[in-house]
Design an enzyme around this catalytic site. Structure first.
Site, short mmCIF file in Angstrom:
data_model
loop_
_atom_site.label_atom_id
_atom_site.label_comp_id
_atom_site.label_asym_id
_atom_site.label_seq_id
_atom_site.Cartn_x
_atom_site.Cartn_y
_atom_site.Cartn_z
N PHE A 83 1.30 -1.15 0.06
CA PHE A 83 -0.03 0.46 -0.06
C PHE A 83 1.02 1.43 0.14
O PHE A 83 0.15 2.51 0.03
CB PHE A 83 -0.70 0.00 0.88
CG PHE A 83 -2.13 -1.21 1.08
CD1 PHE A 83 -2.32 -1.17 -0.58
CD2 PHE A 83 -2.54 -1.28 2.54
CE1 PHE A 83 -3.54 -3.10 0.20
CE2 PHE A 83 -3.69 -2.80 2.14
CZ PHE A 83 -3.96 -3.03 0.67
N LYS A 84 2.20 1.32 -0.28
CA LYS A 84 2.85 2.33 -0.11
C LYS A 84 2.61 3.64 0.77
O LYS A 84 2.95 4.42 0.49
CB LYS A 84 3.48 2.76 -1.35
CG LYS A 84 3.97 1.90 -2.14
CD LYS A 84 4.75 2.32 -3.42
CE LYS A 84 5.55 0.62 -4.35
NZ LYS A 84 4.94 -0.01 -3.96
N ILE A 102 0.08 11.45 7.41
CA ILE A 102 -0.12 10.81 9.06
C ILE A 102 0.33 10.24 9.37
O ILE A 102 -0.13 9.43 9.35
CB ILE A 102 -0.50 12.35 9.31
CG1 ILE A 102 -1.53 12.47 8.77
CG2 ILE A 102 -0.23 13.66 8.96
CD1 ILE A 102 -3.05 12.77 9.61
N PRO A 103 0.58 9.78 10.69
CA PRO A 103 0.88 9.16 11.67
C PRO A 103 -0.83 8.31 11.40
O PRO A 103 -0.49 7.48 11.89
CB PRO A 103 2.10 9.01 12.52
CG PRO A 103 2.16 10.53 12.59
CD PRO A 103 1.56 10.93 11.38
N PRO A 152 12.21 -5.05 -6.27
CA PRO A 152 11.36 -5.39 -7.56
C PRO A 152 12.56 -4.80 -8.84
O PRO A 152 13.08 -3.98 -8.63
CB PRO A 152 9.95 -4.24 -7.26
CG PRO A 152 10.80 -3.51 -6.00
CD PRO A 152 12.38 -3.57 -5.54
N GLY A 153 11.71 -5.06 -10.23
CA GLY A 153 12.43 -4.03 -10.98
C GLY A 153 12.57 -5.65 -11.86
O GLY A 153 13.76 -5.19 -13.16
N GLY A 164 12.79 -8.22 -14.73
CA GLY A 164 12.21 -8.76 -15.96
C GLY A 164 11.81 -7.15 -17.19
O GLY A 164 11.90 -6.83 -17.42
N ALA A 165 10.50 -6.97 -16.61
CA ALA A 165 9.41 -6.33 -17.43
C ALA A 165 9.89 -4.86 -17.65
O ALA A 165 10.38 -4.36 -18.09
CB ALA A 165 8.23 -5.93 -16.94
N ARG A 204 5.11 -8.81 -13.86
CA ARG A 204 4.66 -9.69 -14.85
C ARG A 204 5.36 -10.27 -16.10
O ARG A 204 4.98 -10.74 -16.46
CB ARG A 204 4.62 -8.18 -16.22
CG ARG A 204 3.35 -7.36 -15.81
CD ARG A 204 4.08 -5.51 -16.39
NE ARG A 204 5.40 -4.89 -15.89
CZ ARG A 204 5.04 -4.02 -16.17
NH1 ARG A 204 5.28 -2.79 -16.66
NH2 ARG A 204 6.89 -2.99 -15.05
#
Ligand code: 3DU
Length: 219
Positions: free
Chosen positions: A61-62, A66-67, A170-171, A173-174, A194
């Site tokens: 959910f990145k 605020i807290p 992450p990162g 392949g695609a 992907r």
């Protein structure tokens, strides 16, 4: 998260039934499944619990607020069965601390984004990525997210956080990164979406990446 295949599937689909089928198909070949807004907005937050019955779920959910708002978001994710939540680091130590407190209540984990994997991360994030890695290593987090597209940055972030917390990357392949290079640079897990989801045989694609990782470790 048990370190076995060292592969995390990013389940970026928007059909709940398809998501369940893919999870069933790849389980045993991935250590966790990462679920983000596309699937939760399409299928509802209950999909987290349904997938978590098969494979541990990381809720991507990145979280970046605020807290108090962060707390409410993390409670929702852990409350339906997520094992971990991904949060941004740029909101600062009080926001992060709140997320960690919620994780501790639920017996879950927090991963902090340092530098993202896409080219635009160089515009702003890269400048503060090392500070965010340092902040994460001072907090009681399970790990950080660092870019497989820039293995040298994975290595740099590893040198800051030491070996006590994990790097999920992450990162692959695609987006152009390689699983082997990310692992050799110090990542504990690679996150792949992907290249698995769009493959003719997603299970075989996952198995191929797991083999690539094992070969890189054995080298
Ligand atoms: O590029 P892929 O299809 O393998 O998916 C990568 C996943 O990881 C996707 O869910 C994306 O939202 C997430 N992610 C990054 O790609 C880069 C980051 O820095 C953080 C998360």
């Amino acid at each position: 998260m048990i370190k076995d295949t060292r592969l995390i599937l990013a389940l970026d689909v928007t059909d709940g039934q398809q998501a369940l089928r893919i999870a069933q198909n790849v389980k045993g070949h991935v250590d966790a499944i990462k679920i983000g807004y596309p699937l939760v907005l399409a299928a509802g937050k209950g999909i987290i619990g349904e997938i978590a019955e098969m494979v541990p779920v990381i809720a991507d959910f990145k979280v970046a607020d605020i807290p108090n708002t962060d707390r409410l978001i993390c409670e929702q994710a852990f409350g339906v069965g997520a094992s971990a939540v991904i949060v941004h680091g740029f909101t600062g130590s009080d926001s992060l601390r709140t997320c960690v407190e919620v994780a501790e209540i639920y017996g879950g984990n927090i991963y902090v984004v340092t530098e993202m994997s896409h080219p635009g991360a160089i515009d702003f994030m890269q400048r503060v990525a090392e500070d965010m890695a340092q902040m994460a290593s001072n907090a009681n987090v399970a790990g950080v997210v660092a870019p497989a597209t820039r293995p040298e940055r994975v290595q740099m972030i590893r040198s800051i956080i030491g070996n006590d917390i994990a790097i999920i990357s992450p990162g692959v392949g695609a987006q152009g990164g390689s699983a082997a290079d990310a692992i050799k640079a110090g990542a504990d897990w690679v996150i792949v979406g992907r290249s698995i989801l769009l493959a003719d045989d997603p299970k075989q694609a996952a198995m191929d990446i797991v083999k690539e990782i094992k070969d890189a470790i054995d080298q």
